[in-house]
Design a protein around this motif. Structure first.
Motif, PDB file in Angstrom:
ATOM      1  N   THR A   1       5.594  94.414  71.914  1.00 16.14           N
ATOM      2  CA  THR A   1       5.502  95.582  71.571  1.00 16.14           C
ATOM      3  C   THR A   1       4.136  96.249  72.159  1.00 16.14           C
ATOM      4  N   ARG A   2       3.065  95.338  72.142  1.00 13.78           N
ATOM      5  CA  ARG A   2       1.743  95.693  72.721  1.00 13.78           C
ATOM      6  C   ARG A   2       1.770  95.939  74.162  1.00 13.78           C
ATOM      7  N   SER A   3       2.191  95.098  75.121  1.00 14.74           N
ATOM      8  CA  SER A   3       2.444  95.139  76.410  1.00 14.74           C
ATOM      9  C   SER A   3       3.067  96.150  76.863  1.00 14.74           C
ATOM     10  N   MET A   4       4.613  96.256  76.319  1.00 18.80           N
ATOM     11  CA  MET A   4       5.302  97.246  76.624  1.00 18.80           C
ATOM     12  C   MET A   4       4.968  98.742  76.591  1.00 18.80           C
ATOM     13  N   PHE A   5       4.046  98.995  75.581  1.00 26.21           N
ATOM     14  CA  PHE A   5       3.484 100.322  75.167  1.00 26.21           C
ATOM     15  C   PHE A   5       2.179 100.439  75.482  1.00 26.21           C
ATOM     16  N   GLN A   6       1.611  99.272  76.000  1.00 20.12           N
ATOM     17  CA  GLN A   6       0.127  99.461  76.489  1.00 20.12           C
ATOM     18  C   GLN A   6      -0.762 100.026  75.170  1.00 20.12           C
ATOM     19  N   THR A   7      -0.316  99.342  74.047  1.00 13.77           N
ATOM     20  CA  THR A   7      -1.262  99.934  73.013  1.00 13.77           C
ATOM     21  C   THR A   7      -2.849  99.778  73.132  1.00 13.77           C
ATOM     22  N   THR A   8      -3.445 100.569  72.422  1.00 14.89           N
ATOM     23  CA  THR A   8      -4.914 100.462  72.338  1.00 14.89           C
ATOM     24  C   THR A   8      -5.550  99.096  71.858  1.00 14.89           C
ATOM     25  N   ASP A   9      -4.709  98.354  71.342  1.00 20.21           N
ATOM     26  CA  ASP A   9      -5.068  97.014  70.801  1.00 20.21           C
ATOM     27  C   ASP A   9      -4.467  96.078  71.455  1.00 20.21           C
ATOM     28  N   MET A  10      -3.973  96.202  72.639  1.00 30.21           N
ATOM     29  CA  MET A  10      -3.207  95.402  73.670  1.00 30.21           C
ATOM     30  C   MET A  10      -4.246  94.017  73.680  1.00 30.21           C
ATOM     31  N   ILE A  11      -5.720  94.072  73.746  1.00 26.95           N
ATOM     32  CA  ILE A  11      -6.301  92.854  74.181  1.00 26.95           C
ATOM     33  C   ILE A  11      -6.441  91.773  72.939  1.00 26.95           C
ATOM     34  N   GLY A  12      -5.687  92.732  71.666  1.00 29.21           N
ATOM     35  CA  GLY A  12      -5.498  91.591  70.448  1.00 29.21           C
ATOM     36  C   GLY A  12      -4.851  90.213  70.549  1.00 29.21           C
ATOM     37  N   GLN A  13      -3.986  90.333  71.611  1.00 28.71           N
ATOM     38  CA  GLN A  13      -3.190  89.291  71.946  1.00 28.71           C
ATOM     39  C   GLN A  13      -4.100  88.107  72.962  1.00 28.71           C
ATOM     40  N   TYR A  14      -4.981  88.692  73.394  1.00 26.69           N
ATOM     41  CA  TYR A  14      -6.187  87.566  74.216  1.00 26.69           C
ATOM     42  C   TYR A  14      -7.003  87.072  72.917  1.00 26.69           C
ATOM     43  N   GLU A  15      -7.225  87.844  72.200  1.00 26.81           N
ATOM     44  CA  GLU A  15      -7.895  87.412  70.991  1.00 26.81           C
ATOM     45  C   GLU A  15      -7.257  86.376  70.227  1.00 26.81           C
ATOM     46  N   ILE A  16      -5.891  86.626  69.846  1.00 27.92           N
ATOM     47  CA  ILE A  16      -5.093  85.868  69.035  1.00 27.92           C
ATOM     48  C   ILE A  16      -5.057  84.387  69.752  1.00 27.92           C
ATOM     49  N   LEU A  17      -4.578  84.761  71.072  1.00 24.88           N
ATOM     50  CA  LEU A  17      -4.463  83.260  71.750  1.00 24.88           C
ATOM     51  C   LEU A  17      -5.795  82.393  72.016  1.00 24.88           C
ATOM     52  N   ASN A  18      -6.908  82.994  71.965  1.00 24.36           N
ATOM     53  CA  ASN A  18      -8.129  82.324  72.042  1.00 24.36           C
ATOM     54  C   ASN A  18      -8.349  81.660  70.773  1.00 24.36           C
ATOM     55  N   ILE A  19      -7.858  82.260  69.614  1.00 26.65           N
ATOM     56  CA  ILE A  19      -8.209  81.512  68.188  1.00 26.65           C
ATOM     57  C   ILE A  19      -7.164  80.483  68.057  1.00 26.65           C
ATOM     58  N   ILE A  20      -6.095  80.570  68.599  1.00 27.45           N
ATOM     59  CA  ILE A  20      -5.220  79.469  68.417  1.00 27.45           C
ATOM     60  C   ILE A  20      -5.615  78.239  69.294  1.00 27.45           C
TER      61      ILE A  20
END
Length: 337
Positions: A273-292
Motif C-alpha cells: 500500500t505505501r509504495s503503490m500509493f506513495q503515502t506520506t508515511d512511505m518511509i515507515g518501511q525503511y524504519e520498520i526494516l531497520n528495527i527488524i
C-alpha cells in the motif's frame, strides 16, 4: 543483465512458465537505489501475480516479478540521502515496478532497510516482505501496544508460513502477547514452537482445541489462510472490542455485520500500500526494516529461511513456485543469485 520472467500466465509445469533473458541494467530515479541482487525469496504473491498477469494475451516483453531481495547498493539517484554505494540492504520492493528476479534492481530508498549484519544475504532475503506484513498487521492495523496489551492473547491462523513465522516472533518479543498458532502437520507444529508460539493447535479442529487450551475468546486474530473460510470462527472467538486483521482478501463481500454487536475492528493488510500509493508515511518501511535488522543483530529475532536453491535460473524459480503452490512450504524459500 540476466533476468527471469514470463510472457504469459501458464501453469508452473509448462516449459515457458518462466524464461531466462537478457535486459539492460535499470537506471535509478531520483530517490532510487540500484541494487546488485545477491539473493531473493519467493512469496505467495509471486505465484498469484504470475497466474493472473497475462492470462488472455502474451506480453510483448517478459514480466519480471519477485518482491523480496537482499543485495548491495551499486549506484544511487540524485536525491538519495539514506544509503550509499557499497551498503548491504534488504527490501520487499514495489509491486508496481519490475521485481527482484534479476541481477540488478532499482528500488525507492524509503522502502529499503540496512541488512542485518549477522545474516548472510540468503538469510536476509527471507525476511523483508513477511516482516513488514507482520509488523503492519500487529502495530499499524491492530494498533497493538506493548505497555497496554502485554499478556493478551493473539491467534495466528496459519502460523508456519512466512508471515506467520515472523508474526509469532514479533508478537512475543515486542508485545509480550500469548501466541496461539495453528498448524496441522508434525513438522509445521514443531516449526511454530521453534518460532516461539506458546500454544499450537490444529486449524482443522480450531474451535474445540483452542477452547481446550483455555481460550474461550482471544483479544486479537491474524488470518493468513482464508478470511471467509474462517469468518464465523473468528467472529465467535474474538473478544468484544477485539481486533482482527487479514491478508487473504475475498472475492465476495465479508460479513462485517457479524462483528457489530461485539464492536470488533477489522483491517485488511497489504504490504504494498505505501509504495503503490506513495503515502506520506512511505518511509515507515525503511524504519520498520531497520528495527527488524537491529532485533536480528541483538538476537531477539531469527531468520525464517527454510529452503535454499542455488542460482538464479528459470528452473529454480519453477521449483520454488511449485513448492509454494503446493501449500506445503514451511518458513521461507530462498534463491541465491
Amino acid at each position: 543483465m540476466k533476468a527471469i520472467g514470463f510472457y504469459q500466465s501458464l501453469p508452473i509445469s509448462e516449459p515457458d512458465s518462466f524464461v531466462a533473458f537478457e535486459t539492460p541494467v535499470p537506471v535509478p530515479g531520483d530517490r532510487d537505489l540500484l541494487v546488485q541482487v545477491q539473493a531473493i525469496s519467493v512469496n505467495p504473491v509471486d505465484f498469484k501475480v504470475r497466474q493472473n498477469s497475462a492470462r488472455e494475451n502474451r506480453l510483448e516483453q517478459p514480466k519480471i516479478i519477485g518482491w523480496d531481495a537482499a543485495g548491495t547498493v551499486v549506484a544511487t539517484g540524485s536525491k538519495v540521502t539514506l544509503f550509499k554505494p557499497g551498503d548491504p540492504v534488504y527490501y520487499a520492493g514495489d509491486i508496481t515496478r519490475a521485481g527482484s528476479n534479476a541481477e540488478f534492481q532499482v528500488v525507492d530508498e524509503r522502502i529499503v532497510g540496512k541488512k542485518p549484519a549477522r545474516l548472510n544475504f540468503a538469510e536476509a532475503a527471507a525476511l523483508p516482505l513477511t516482516a513488514l506484513t507482520a509488523w503492519e498487521m500487529l502495530f499499524d492495523r491492530m494498533l497493538i501496544e506493548a505497555d497496554r496489551d502485554e499478556g493478551k492473547s493473539l491467534l495466528i491462523i496459519g502460523g508456519a508460513g512466512g508471515v506467520g513465522s515472523i508474526a509469532i516472533q514479533l508478537a512475543r518479543q515486542i508485545a509480550g502477547l500469548k501466541v496461539i498458532a495453528t498448524a496441522s502437520r508434525p513438522e509445521t507444529i514443531e516449526w511454530c514452537r521453534q518460532m516461539g508460539a506458546h500454544y499450537v493447535i490444529n486449524h482443522k479442529n480450531l474451535l474445540p482445541e483452542i477452547k481446550e487450551a483455555g481460550f474461550p475468546v482471544v483479544d486479537f486474530i491474524i488470518d493468513l489462510v482464508d478470511a471467509n473460510g474462517y469468518w464465523d470462527t473468528m467472529a465467535e472467538l474474538i473478544r468484544p472490542q477485539g481486533r482482527i486483521a487479514s491478508i487473504t482478501g475475498s472475492s465476495v463481500p465479508v460479513a462485517l455485520n457479524k462483528l457489530k454487536n461485539k464492536s470488533v475492528s477489522f483491517s485488511w493488510e497489504f504490504m504494498f500500500t505505501r509504495s503503490m500509493f506513495q503515502t506520506t508515511d512511505m518511509i515507515g518501511q525503511y524504519e520498520i526494516l531497520n528495527i527488524i535488522s537491529r532485533m536480528i543483530d541483538d538476537g531477539l529475532l531469527k531468520t525464517t529461511i527454510q529452503r535454499v536453491y542455488e542460482g538464479l535460473s528459470a528452473e529454480n524459480l519453477k521449483a520454488a513456485h511449485q513448492l509454494l503452490e503446493s501449500g506445503k512450504a514451511i518458513g521461507k524459500v530462498v534463491i541465491t543469485v
